[in-house]
Motif scaffolding. Structure first.
Motif, short mmCIF file in Angstrom:
data_model
loop_
_atom_site.label_atom_id
_atom_site.label_comp_id
_atom_site.label_asym_id
_atom_site.label_seq_id
_atom_site.Cartn_x
_atom_site.Cartn_y
_atom_site.Cartn_z
N LYS A 104 -14.72 -2.54 -6.15
CA LYS A 104 -15.38 -2.20 -4.90
C LYS A 104 -14.60 -2.88 -3.79
N THR A 105 -14.19 -2.10 -2.80
CA THR A 105 -13.44 -2.66 -1.67
C THR A 105 -14.31 -2.64 -0.42
N HIS A 106 -14.11 -3.66 0.39
CA HIS A 106 -14.81 -3.80 1.66
C HIS A 106 -13.75 -3.97 2.74
N THR A 107 -13.84 -3.19 3.79
CA THR A 107 -12.93 -3.33 4.92
C THR A 107 -13.75 -3.63 6.17
N SER A 121 -15.99 1.12 -0.46
CA SER A 121 -15.71 2.22 -1.38
C SER A 121 -15.56 1.67 -2.78
N VAL A 122 -15.82 2.53 -3.76
CA VAL A 122 -15.68 2.18 -5.17
C VAL A 122 -14.57 3.03 -5.76
N THR A 123 -13.68 2.38 -6.50
CA THR A 123 -12.54 3.07 -7.12
C THR A 123 -12.48 2.71 -8.59
N SER A 124 -12.19 3.70 -9.41
CA SER A 124 -11.95 3.48 -10.83
C SER A 124 -10.45 3.36 -11.06
N VAL A 125 -10.00 2.20 -11.49
CA VAL A 125 -8.60 1.97 -11.82
C VAL A 125 -8.42 2.36 -13.29
N GLU A 126 -7.77 3.48 -13.53
CA GLU A 126 -7.59 3.99 -14.90
C GLU A 126 -6.47 3.23 -15.59
N LEU A 127 -6.77 2.63 -16.74
CA LEU A 127 -5.80 1.80 -17.45
C LEU A 127 -5.25 2.45 -18.71
N LEU A 162 -15.12 -12.65 -4.98
CA LEU A 162 -14.47 -11.78 -4.01
C LEU A 162 -13.07 -12.27 -3.70
N LYS A 163 -12.14 -11.34 -3.61
CA LYS A 163 -10.75 -11.64 -3.25
C LYS A 163 -10.48 -10.98 -1.90
N SER A 164 -10.03 -11.77 -0.91
CA SER A 164 -9.87 -11.25 0.45
C SER A 164 -8.52 -11.60 1.04
N PHE A 165 -8.07 -10.77 1.98
CA PHE A 165 -6.93 -11.11 2.81
C PHE A 165 -7.03 -10.36 4.13
N THR A 166 -6.24 -10.80 5.10
CA THR A 166 -6.30 -10.26 6.44
C THR A 166 -5.02 -9.49 6.77
N LEU A 167 -5.20 -8.37 7.44
CA LEU A 167 -4.10 -7.54 7.90
C LEU A 167 -4.15 -7.51 9.42
N GLU A 168 -3.00 -7.65 10.06
CA GLU A 168 -2.93 -7.64 11.52
C GLU A 168 -2.27 -6.33 11.95
N ALA A 169 -3.07 -5.41 12.50
CA ALA A 169 -2.55 -4.12 12.97
C ALA A 169 -2.11 -4.26 14.42
N LEU A 170 -0.83 -3.99 14.68
CA LEU A 170 -0.28 -4.14 16.02
C LEU A 170 -0.29 -2.84 16.81
N TRP A 216 -9.75 -7.26 4.33
CA TRP A 216 -9.89 -6.39 3.16
C TRP A 216 -10.32 -7.27 2.00
N THR A 217 -11.40 -6.88 1.34
CA THR A 217 -11.95 -7.65 0.23
C THR A 217 -12.14 -6.73 -0.96
N VAL A 218 -11.87 -7.27 -2.15
CA VAL A 218 -12.06 -6.51 -3.38
C VAL A 218 -12.86 -7.36 -4.36
N GLU A 219 -13.67 -6.68 -5.16
CA GLU A 219 -14.44 -7.34 -6.22
C GLU A 219 -14.49 -6.42 -7.43
N GLN A 220 -14.65 -7.02 -8.61
CA GLN A 220 -14.84 -6.18 -9.79
C GLN A 220 -16.24 -5.60 -9.71
N TYR A 221 -16.37 -4.35 -10.13
CA TYR A 221 -17.63 -3.63 -9.96
C TYR A 221 -18.04 -2.96 -11.28
N MET A 222 -17.89 -3.72 -12.35
CA MET A 222 -18.23 -3.23 -13.68
C MET A 222 -19.71 -3.52 -13.97
N ARG A 223 -20.19 -3.04 -15.10
CA ARG A 223 -21.58 -3.26 -15.48
C ARG A 223 -21.79 -4.62 -16.15
#
Length: 146
Positions: free
Chosen positions: A62-65, A75-81, A28-36, A117-124
């Motif tokens: 797959k993203t996690h917020t 949510s799951v997103t397909s990044v078209e390459l 998992l790859k994560s980072f923090t956003l500070e909404a003011l 906000w966290t993202v992970e690869q969500y392939m088979r």
């Protein structure tokens, strides 16, 4: 991982280099956003760098917020390459390609506080090879909502 908020209008960004050009399921790859506030309009995009040896036409992520209140959204997103003609999308040079894709074009934060906000690869496959780096940028776009 590198974090940057120095560019004008950038709320936060993060970039992760993939060891041995591999993204392992569960890494998992994560980072923090500070909404003011809840009126500033933002956009979020990703930049993906991959080898031309990458074996798929897309990359599912797959993203996690996690909201300040603790609410969680996934949510799951397909990044078209690939382009429609079957060639690599984005800019390719020296057996490597870089692609820029909008993830969310106009949004406001519904709550004030820290978002994770966290993202992970969500392939088979458990290990995806050919991914060099992954970057996400959240930046302010013109104006505020009324």
């Amino acid at each position: 991982m590198t974090l940057s908020a120095c560019d004008k209008g950038v709320l936060n960004s993060a970039e992760w280099d993939m060891e041995n050009h591999q993204w392992v399921k569960g890494d998992l790859k994560s980072f923090t956003l500070e909404a003011l506030d809840t009126t500033t309009v933002y956009a979020m995009h990703i930049e993906l760098n991959h080898d031309v040896t990458y074996s798929f036409q897309n990359l599912y992520i797959k993203t996690h917020t996690v909201f300040p209140s603790g609410k969680k959204v996934e949510s799951v997103t397909s990044v078209e390459l690939l382009d429609n003609d079957g060639s690599w999308a984005g800019n390719c040079r020296n057996n490597a390609c870089s692609i820029y894709l909008p993830l969310q074009q106009r949004f406001t934060f519904p709550e004030i506080g820290s978002y994770t906000w966290t993202v992970e690869q969500y392939m088979r496959k458990d290990t995806i090879t050919g991914i060099k780096s992954f970057r996400v940028v959240c930046m302010e776009v013109n104006g505020k909502t009324n």
